[in-house]
Write a protein that holds these residues in place. Sequence first.
Motif, short mmCIF file in Angstrom:
data_model
loop_
_atom_site.label_atom_id
_atom_site.label_comp_id
_atom_site.label_asym_id
_atom_site.label_seq_id
_atom_site.Cartn_x
_atom_site.Cartn_y
_atom_site.Cartn_z
N GLY A 30 0.78 -1.22 0.00
CA GLY A 30 0.00 0.00 0.00
C GLY A 30 0.82 1.28 0.00
O GLY A 30 0.26 2.36 -0.19
N ALA A 31 2.12 1.20 0.23
CA ALA A 31 2.94 2.41 0.23
C ALA A 31 3.00 2.99 -1.18
O ALA A 31 3.06 2.26 -2.17
CB ALA A 31 4.36 2.10 0.72
N GLU A 32 2.99 4.32 -1.22
CA GLU A 32 3.13 5.04 -2.49
C GLU A 32 4.28 6.03 -2.36
O GLU A 32 4.41 6.70 -1.33
CB GLU A 32 1.84 5.78 -2.85
CG GLU A 32 0.70 4.85 -3.19
CD GLU A 32 -0.53 5.58 -3.70
OE1 GLU A 32 -0.60 6.82 -3.58
OE2 GLU A 32 -1.43 4.89 -4.21
N VAL A 33 5.11 6.11 -3.38
CA VAL A 33 6.27 6.98 -3.39
C VAL A 33 6.26 7.79 -4.68
O VAL A 33 6.11 7.23 -5.77
CB VAL A 33 7.57 6.16 -3.29
CG1 VAL A 33 8.79 7.05 -3.39
CG2 VAL A 33 7.60 5.32 -2.02
N LYS A 34 6.42 9.12 -4.53
CA LYS A 34 6.57 9.96 -5.71
C LYS A 34 7.93 9.67 -6.32
O LYS A 34 8.95 9.66 -5.63
CB LYS A 34 6.49 11.44 -5.34
CG LYS A 34 5.10 11.92 -5.08
CD LYS A 34 5.06 13.39 -4.67
CE LYS A 34 5.92 14.26 -5.53
NZ LYS A 34 5.82 15.70 -5.26
N ALA A 35 7.95 9.44 -7.62
CA ALA A 35 9.19 9.14 -8.33
C ALA A 35 9.30 10.04 -9.56
O ALA A 35 8.31 10.61 -10.02
CB ALA A 35 9.21 7.67 -8.74
N SER A 36 10.51 10.14 -10.07
CA SER A 36 10.76 10.99 -11.23
C SER A 36 12.12 10.64 -11.80
O SER A 36 12.95 10.02 -11.14
CB SER A 36 10.76 12.46 -10.79
OG SER A 36 11.10 13.31 -11.87
N ALA A 37 12.36 11.10 -13.01
CA ALA A 37 13.73 11.08 -13.53
C ALA A 37 14.56 12.02 -12.66
O ALA A 37 14.04 12.96 -12.07
CB ALA A 37 13.74 11.55 -14.98
N SER A 38 15.84 11.77 -12.58
CA SER A 38 16.74 12.65 -11.83
C SER A 38 16.85 13.99 -12.53
O SER A 38 16.97 14.04 -13.76
CB SER A 38 18.12 12.01 -11.74
OG SER A 38 19.06 12.93 -11.23
N PRO A 39 16.84 15.08 -11.76
CA PRO A 39 17.06 16.40 -12.38
C PRO A 39 18.43 16.50 -13.07
O PRO A 39 18.61 17.35 -13.93
CB PRO A 39 16.97 17.37 -11.19
CG PRO A 39 16.17 16.64 -10.17
CD PRO A 39 16.51 15.18 -10.35
N SER A 40 19.36 15.63 -12.72
CA SER A 40 20.65 15.65 -13.42
C SER A 40 20.55 15.02 -14.81
O SER A 40 21.43 15.19 -15.63
CB SER A 40 21.72 14.92 -12.60
OG SER A 40 21.43 13.54 -12.51
N VAL A 41 19.46 14.32 -15.05
CA VAL A 41 19.23 13.68 -16.35
C VAL A 41 18.18 14.45 -17.16
O VAL A 41 18.36 14.69 -18.35
CB VAL A 41 18.79 12.21 -16.17
CG1 VAL A 41 18.47 11.55 -17.51
CG2 VAL A 41 19.86 11.41 -15.42
N VAL A 42 17.10 14.82 -16.50
CA VAL A 42 16.01 15.56 -17.13
C VAL A 42 15.79 16.84 -16.32
O VAL A 42 15.45 16.76 -15.13
CB VAL A 42 14.70 14.74 -17.18
CG1 VAL A 42 13.57 15.56 -17.77
CG2 VAL A 42 14.91 13.46 -17.97
N PRO A 43 15.98 18.01 -16.92
CA PRO A 43 15.89 19.26 -16.16
C PRO A 43 14.50 19.50 -15.56
O PRO A 43 13.49 19.09 -16.11
CB PRO A 43 16.21 20.34 -17.20
CG PRO A 43 16.81 19.63 -18.36
CD PRO A 43 16.33 18.22 -18.32
N VAL A 44 14.52 20.20 -14.41
CA VAL A 44 13.29 20.70 -13.81
C VAL A 44 12.72 21.74 -14.77
O VAL A 44 13.50 22.46 -15.39
CB VAL A 44 13.63 21.34 -12.43
CG1 VAL A 44 12.41 22.00 -11.81
CG2 VAL A 44 14.25 20.29 -11.50
N PRO A 45 11.46 21.86 -15.04
CA PRO A 45 10.33 21.30 -14.32
C PRO A 45 9.81 19.98 -14.88
O PRO A 45 8.79 19.48 -14.44
CB PRO A 45 9.27 22.38 -14.45
CG PRO A 45 9.48 22.91 -15.84
CD PRO A 45 11.00 22.87 -16.02
N LEU A 46 10.53 19.40 -15.84
CA LEU A 46 10.06 18.13 -16.40
C LEU A 46 10.38 16.96 -15.48
O LEU A 46 9.83 15.87 -15.64
CB LEU A 46 10.67 17.92 -17.79
CG LEU A 46 10.35 19.02 -18.80
CD1 LEU A 46 11.05 18.77 -20.12
CD2 LEU A 46 8.84 19.14 -18.99
N SER A 47 11.28 17.16 -14.52
CA SER A 47 11.53 16.18 -13.47
C SER A 47 11.18 16.84 -12.14
O SER A 47 11.02 18.06 -12.05
CB SER A 47 13.01 15.76 -13.47
OG SER A 47 13.84 16.86 -13.17
N ASP A 48 11.07 16.03 -11.10
CA ASP A 48 10.68 16.53 -9.79
C ASP A 48 11.81 16.24 -8.80
O ASP A 48 12.00 15.10 -8.39
CB ASP A 48 9.39 15.83 -9.34
CG ASP A 48 8.90 16.29 -7.98
OD1 ASP A 48 9.61 17.07 -7.31
OD2 ASP A 48 7.81 15.85 -7.58
#
Length: 151
Positions: A30-48
């Motif tokens: 049941g745990a949920e975790v927000k995930a994203s590409a790394s900002p070092s790979v995909v710039p913010v704001p497209l990554s979190d």
Amino acid sequence: MHEARVIWQSSGDFAANRYTRGHLWRFDGGAEVKASASPSVVPVPLSDPAAVDPEEAFLASISSCHMLWFLDFSRQAGFEPTTYEDRATGALVSDGGRMWIPRVDLNIRVTWAEAPDADTHKALHDKAHHACFIANSVRSEIVVNLLENTP
């Protein structure tokens, strides 16, 4: 059988490569975790930057697995750790055009109710490393650095 769900929904201009890399990891308990590409790979704001990226999760899974085995082997040997902290590190490198993490350093600090001698402490980590399912599943070198062994 273990299960993890990865859930993503389109947001942004997909065709122009300006879409969100943010997504959700949902685990069988049941745990949920927000995930994203790394900002070092995909710039913010497209990554979190506040979300967990796959590289961080890779390091955390190795570290967590090692710790769980270490705690069990310490208990079996009659020793009681009172705190355990690891600052796991690893860097992406290019190997012939393929990115990977060739080395993971576990930088571990343990405090004890009553500390074992340094050789026993090291042996408990060695045993944990060889028992860890995740360590046995990856080709990255895993180095255990003991930062402190205090009473």
